[in-house]
Design a protein around this motif. Structure first.
Motif, PDB file in Angstrom:
ATOM      1  N   GLU A 192       0.826  -1.208   0.000  1.00 20.10           N
ATOM      2  CA  GLU A 192       0.000   0.000   0.000  1.00 20.10           C
ATOM      3  C   GLU A 192       0.862   1.260   0.000  1.00 20.10           C
ATOM      4  OE1 GLU A 192      -0.643  -2.672   2.136  1.00 20.10           O
ATOM      5  OE2 GLU A 192      -2.050  -3.330   0.605  1.00 20.10           O
ATOM      6  N   LEU A 193       1.995   1.204   0.724  1.00 20.35           N
ATOM      7  CA  LEU A 193       2.895   2.355   0.755  1.00 20.35           C
ATOM      8  C   LEU A 193       3.444   2.652  -0.637  1.00 20.35           C
ATOM      9  CD1 LEU A 193       4.392   4.423   2.618  1.00 20.35           C
ATOM     10  CD2 LEU A 193       6.294   2.813   2.621  1.00 20.35           C
ATOM     11  N   CYS A 194       3.808   1.613  -1.370  1.00 19.73           N
ATOM     12  CA  CYS A 194       4.335   1.796  -2.725  1.00 19.73           C
ATOM     13  C   CYS A 194       3.313   2.481  -3.620  1.00 19.73           C
ATOM     14  CB  CYS A 194       4.730   0.441  -3.324  1.00 19.73           C
ATOM     15  SG  CYS A 194       6.300  -0.206  -2.714  1.00 19.73           S
ATOM     16  N   VAL A 195       2.062   2.050  -3.524  1.00 20.24           N
ATOM     17  CA  VAL A 195       1.012   2.645  -4.345  1.00 20.24           C
ATOM     18  C   VAL A 195       0.850   4.121  -4.014  1.00 20.24           C
ATOM     19  CG1 VAL A 195      -1.460   2.634  -4.854  1.00 20.24           C
ATOM     20  CG2 VAL A 195      -0.214   0.477  -4.696  1.00 20.24           C
ATOM     21  N   SER A 196       0.768   4.440  -2.722  1.00 20.07           N
ATOM     22  CA  SER A 196       0.567   5.838  -2.326  1.00 20.07           C
ATOM     23  C   SER A 196       1.785   6.691  -2.660  1.00 20.07           C
ATOM     24  CB  SER A 196       0.262   5.930  -0.831  1.00 20.07           C
ATOM     25  OG  SER A 196       1.316   5.400  -0.054  1.00 20.07           O
ATOM     26  N   GLU A 197       3.000   6.138  -2.508  1.00 21.80           N
ATOM     27  CA  GLU A 197       4.219   6.883  -2.815  1.00 21.80           C
ATOM     28  C   GLU A 197       4.347   7.154  -4.306  1.00 21.80           C
ATOM     29  OE1 GLU A 197       7.268   7.947  -0.683  1.00 21.80           O
ATOM     30  OE2 GLU A 197       5.309   8.263   0.240  1.00 21.80           O
ATOM     31  N   ILE A 198       4.066   6.154  -5.125  1.00 20.88           N
ATOM     32  CA  ILE A 198       4.133   6.326  -6.577  1.00 20.88           C
ATOM     33  C   ILE A 198       3.068   7.318  -7.039  1.00 20.88           C
ATOM     34  CG2 ILE A 198       3.825   5.168  -8.803  1.00 20.88           C
ATOM     35  CD1 ILE A 198       5.007   2.645  -7.480  1.00 20.88           C
ATOM     36  N   SER A 199       1.862   7.185  -6.469  1.00 19.21           N
ATOM     37  CA  SER A 199       0.785   8.114  -6.803  1.00 19.21           C
ATOM     38  C   SER A 199       1.173   9.549  -6.464  1.00 19.21           C
ATOM     39  CB  SER A 199      -0.489   7.722  -6.038  1.00 19.21           C
ATOM     40  OG  SER A 199      -1.515   8.666  -6.255  1.00 19.21           O
ATOM     41  N   ASP A 200       1.805   9.727  -5.313  1.00 18.26           N
ATOM     42  CA  ASP A 200       2.232  11.063  -4.892  1.00 18.26           C
ATOM     43  C   ASP A 200       3.360  11.599  -5.764  1.00 18.26           C
ATOM     44  OD1 ASP A 200       2.381  13.300  -2.841  1.00 18.26           O
ATOM     45  OD2 ASP A 200       4.387  12.462  -2.629  1.00 18.26           O
ATOM     46  N   ALA A 201       4.338  10.745  -6.057  1.00 16.27           N
ATOM     47  CA  ALA A 201       5.502  11.181  -6.833  1.00 16.27           C
ATOM     48  C   ALA A 201       5.137  11.521  -8.276  1.00 16.27           C
ATOM     49  CB  ALA A 201       6.585  10.103  -6.803  1.00 16.27           C
ATOM     50  N   LYS A 202       4.195  10.771  -8.833  1.00 14.14           N
ATOM     51  CA  LYS A 202       3.810  10.959 -10.235  1.00 14.14           C
ATOM     52  C   LYS A 202       2.540  11.795 -10.393  1.00 14.14           C
ATOM     53  CE  LYS A 202       7.226   8.345 -11.487  1.00 14.14           C
ATOM     54  NZ  LYS A 202       8.424   8.940 -12.133  1.00 14.14           N
ATOM     55  N   HIS A 203       1.972  12.220  -9.263  1.00 18.73           N
ATOM     56  CA  HIS A 203       0.733  13.014  -9.278  1.00 18.73           C
ATOM     57  C   HIS A 203      -0.361  12.288 -10.074  1.00 18.73           C
ATOM     58  CE1 HIS A 203       3.119  16.263  -7.608  1.00 18.73           C
ATOM     59  NE2 HIS A 203       3.959  16.144  -8.609  1.00 18.73           N
ATOM     60  N   ALA A 204      -0.495  11.001  -9.778  1.00 16.71           N
ATOM     61  CA  ALA A 204      -1.453  10.158 -10.493  1.00 16.71           C
ATOM     62  C   ALA A 204      -2.590   9.739  -9.566  1.00 16.71           C
ATOM     63  CB  ALA A 204      -0.751   8.920 -11.056  1.00 16.71           C
ATOM     64  N   ASP A 205      -3.720   9.382 -10.171  1.00 18.41           N
ATOM     65  CA  ASP A 205      -4.881   8.928  -9.410  1.00 18.41           C
ATOM     66  C   ASP A 205      -4.546   7.641  -8.660  1.00 18.41           C
ATOM     67  OD1 ASP A 205      -7.939   9.037  -8.949  1.00 18.41           O
ATOM     68  OD2 ASP A 205      -7.587   7.001  -9.681  1.00 18.41           O
ATOM     69  N   LEU A 206      -4.904   7.594  -7.374  1.00 18.17           N
ATOM     70  CA  LEU A 206      -4.549   6.468  -6.517  1.00 18.17           C
ATOM     71  C   LEU A 206      -5.129   5.154  -7.021  1.00 18.17           C
ATOM     72  CD1 LEU A 206      -3.059   5.884  -3.785  1.00 18.17           C
ATOM     73  CD2 LEU A 206      -5.302   6.022  -2.706  1.00 18.17           C
ATOM     74  N   SER A 207      -6.396   5.160  -7.395  1.00 20.58           N
ATOM     75  CA  SER A 207      -7.049   3.931  -7.852  1.00 20.58           C
ATOM     76  C   SER A 207      -6.418   3.402  -9.140  1.00 20.58           C
ATOM     77  CB  SER A 207      -8.548   4.176  -8.066  1.00 20.58           C
ATOM     78  OG  SER A 207      -9.188   4.499  -6.857  1.00 20.58           O
ATOM     79  N   LYS A 208      -6.046   4.311 -10.054  1.00 17.49           N
ATOM     80  CA  LYS A 208      -5.424   3.887 -11.310  1.00 17.49           C
ATOM     81  C   LYS A 208      -4.033   3.300 -11.064  1.00 17.49           C
ATOM     82  CE  LYS A 208      -7.933   7.174 -14.231  1.00 17.49           C
ATOM     83  NZ  LYS A 208      -7.817   8.338 -15.154  1.00 17.49           N
ATOM     84  N   VAL A 209      -3.279   3.925 -10.165  1.00 18.85           N
ATOM     85  CA  VAL A 209      -1.953   3.390  -9.815  1.00 18.85           C
ATOM     86  C   VAL A 209      -2.097   2.010  -9.198  1.00 18.85           C
ATOM     87  CG1 VAL A 209       0.090   3.703  -8.361  1.00 18.85           C
ATOM     88  CG2 VAL A 209      -0.926   5.669  -9.510  1.00 18.85           C
ATOM     89  N   LYS A 210      -3.125   1.833  -8.366  1.00 18.56           N
ATOM     90  CA  LYS A 210      -3.370   0.537  -7.734  1.00 18.56           C
ATOM     91  C   LYS A 210      -3.653  -0.537  -8.773  1.00 18.56           C
ATOM     92  CE  LYS A 210      -4.316  -2.481  -4.525  1.00 18.56           C
ATOM     93  NZ  LYS A 210      -3.191  -3.175  -3.847  1.00 18.56           N
ATOM     94  N   ILE A 211      -4.452  -0.214  -9.771  1.00 17.88           N
ATOM     95  CA  ILE A 211      -4.779  -1.181 -10.817  1.00 17.88           C
ATOM     96  C   ILE A 211      -3.518  -1.586 -11.585  1.00 17.88           C
ATOM     97  CG2 ILE A 211      -6.010  -1.499 -12.998  1.00 17.88           C
ATOM     98  CD1 ILE A 211      -8.232   0.307 -11.855  1.00 17.88           C
ATOM     99  N   ILE A 212      -2.695  -0.605 -11.946  1.00 17.32           N
ATOM    100  CA  ILE A 212      -1.445  -0.886 -12.669  1.00 17.32           C
ATOM    101  C   ILE A 212      -0.507  -1.735 -11.814  1.00 17.32           C
ATOM    102  CG2 ILE A 212       0.626   0.151 -13.670  1.00 17.32           C
ATOM    103  CD1 ILE A 212      -1.116   2.557 -14.449  1.00 17.32           C
ATOM    104  N   TYR A 213      -0.431  -1.393 -10.537  1.00 19.87           N
ATOM    105  CA  TYR A 213       0.429  -2.145  -9.621  1.00 19.87           C
ATOM    106  C   TYR A 213      -0.038  -3.595  -9.512  1.00 19.87           C
ATOM    107  CZ  TYR A 213       2.863  -3.515  -5.363  1.00 19.87           C
ATOM    108  OH  TYR A 213       3.653  -4.193  -4.445  1.00 19.87           O
ATOM    109  N   ASP A 214      -1.355  -3.810  -9.399  1.00 14.13           N
ATOM    110  CA  ASP A 214      -1.894  -5.162  -9.269  1.00 14.13           C
ATOM    111  C   ASP A 214      -1.608  -6.005 -10.508  1.00 14.13           C
ATOM    112  OD1 ASP A 214      -2.828  -4.550  -6.790  1.00 14.13           O
ATOM    113  OD2 ASP A 214      -4.945  -4.484  -7.325  1.00 14.13           O
ATOM    114  N   ILE A 215      -1.763  -5.414 -11.674  1.00 14.95           N
ATOM    115  CA  ILE A 215      -1.503  -6.147 -12.918  1.00 14.95           C
ATOM    116  C   ILE A 215      -0.029  -6.511 -13.019  1.00 14.95           C
ATOM    117  CG2 ILE A 215      -1.494  -5.973 -15.434  1.00 14.95           C
ATOM    118  CD1 ILE A 215      -4.009  -4.243 -15.208  1.00 14.95           C
ATOM    119  N   SER A 216       0.851  -5.580 -12.645  1.00 17.47           N
ATOM    120  CA  SER A 216       2.294  -5.847 -12.668  1.00 17.47           C
ATOM    121  C   SER A 216       2.650  -6.965 -11.700  1.00 17.47           C
ATOM    122  CB  SER A 216       3.070  -4.580 -12.306  1.00 17.47           C
ATOM    123  OG  SER A 216       2.805  -3.538 -13.225  1.00 17.47           O
ATOM    124  N   SER A 217       2.061  -6.932 -10.509  1.00 16.54           N
ATOM    125  CA  SER A 217       2.305  -7.965  -9.513  1.00 16.54           C
ATOM    126  C   SER A 217       1.826  -9.324 -10.002  1.00 16.54           C
ATOM    127  CB  SER A 217       1.603  -7.602  -8.200  1.00 16.54           C
ATOM    128  OG  SER A 217       1.855  -8.561  -7.205  1.00 16.54           O
TER     129      SER A 217
END
Length: 226
Positions: A141-166
């Motif tokens: 969860e920290l990775c998702v929130s950190e990436i979302s913050d660093a890239k100024h991206a929507d949290l839910s979209k980052v989560k979806i991308i992260y899940d697919i990569s995982s």
């Protein structure tokens, strides 16, 4: 009026819900969630040689590696990364307890379907709670929130991308550990999670906004600067 939900309670709720949901999905045996699938595969492989190696141990081992990779990729280090590993240790212990509790549940096919559905929903509830606390969540969860913050991206979209990569990483690990054509922990349920998990978390995030006002019970936020 919205009800007050303390952020420290959200941390505990997130840990308990996530561990219980993960244990239910393991019991269902339709495939682990995309987030924990790599750790589950590590557990399945190493436990064949080291009987003491648990699912919880695999979780905080892999999360430690993930935190190191996160710090390198973002070229920054925060205290929250260290606290996140402490959370991983706590979560790993709770997960092992939950695994023992659900081990006594029957393995009837229709019940396994129920366990899988409930597990996926409960995991989403737990992750959404983690996003509402200042206490560093588990590394995923920290990775998702950190990436979302660093890239100024929507949290839910980052989560979806992260899940697919995982999910893709887990498939590769399954092939490496157990050979082509044999899927351990990676089944139809894993791919369903990859598609729905981010959507479910986004739904619960919105529900929390509608129902609760999250406040700190203790003046500790300054010690958990992200």
């Amino acid at each position: 009026m919205k009800k007050v939900f303390y952020t420290e309670d959200a941390y505990l709720a997130g840990t308990l819900f996530l561990a219980f949901g993960t244990a239910l999905m393991e019991k269902a045996d339709f495939g682990m969630s995309t987030v924990v699938a790599p750790a589950y595969l590590l557990y399945r492989k190493l436990s064949e040689t080291f009987s003491f190696f648990t699912f919880g141990m695999a979780e905080y081992t892999l999360q430690a590696v993930l935190l190191i990779v996160l710090a390198i990729c973002l070229k920054r280090y925060k205290k929250s990364y260290l606290f996140s590993f402490v959370t991983a240790l706590f979560y790993g212990f709770v997960l092992d307890v939950m695994m023992k509790l659900v081990a006594f549940l029957p393995s009837v096919f229709w019940l396994r379907i129920v366990f899988y559905i409930l597990g996926m929903i409960i995991c989403a509830i737990g992750v959404a709670f983690y996003f509402r606390t200042y206490i560093s969540p588990a590394a995923y969860e920290l990775c998702v929130s950190e990436i979302s913050d660093a890239k100024h991206a929507d949290l839910s979209k980052v989560k979806i991308i992260y899940d697919i990569s995982s999910c893709l990483i887990a498939v590769l690990m399954s092939f490496i550990f157990f050979g082509f054509g044999r899927f351990e922990g990676i089944k139809a349920g894993t791919f369903i999670c990859a598609a729905l998990n981010g959507i479910l978390i986004g739904f619960f995030n919105r529900r929390y906004d509608e129902l609760f006002e999250f406040k700190d019970r203790f003046d500790l936020r300054k010690y958990f600067v992200r």
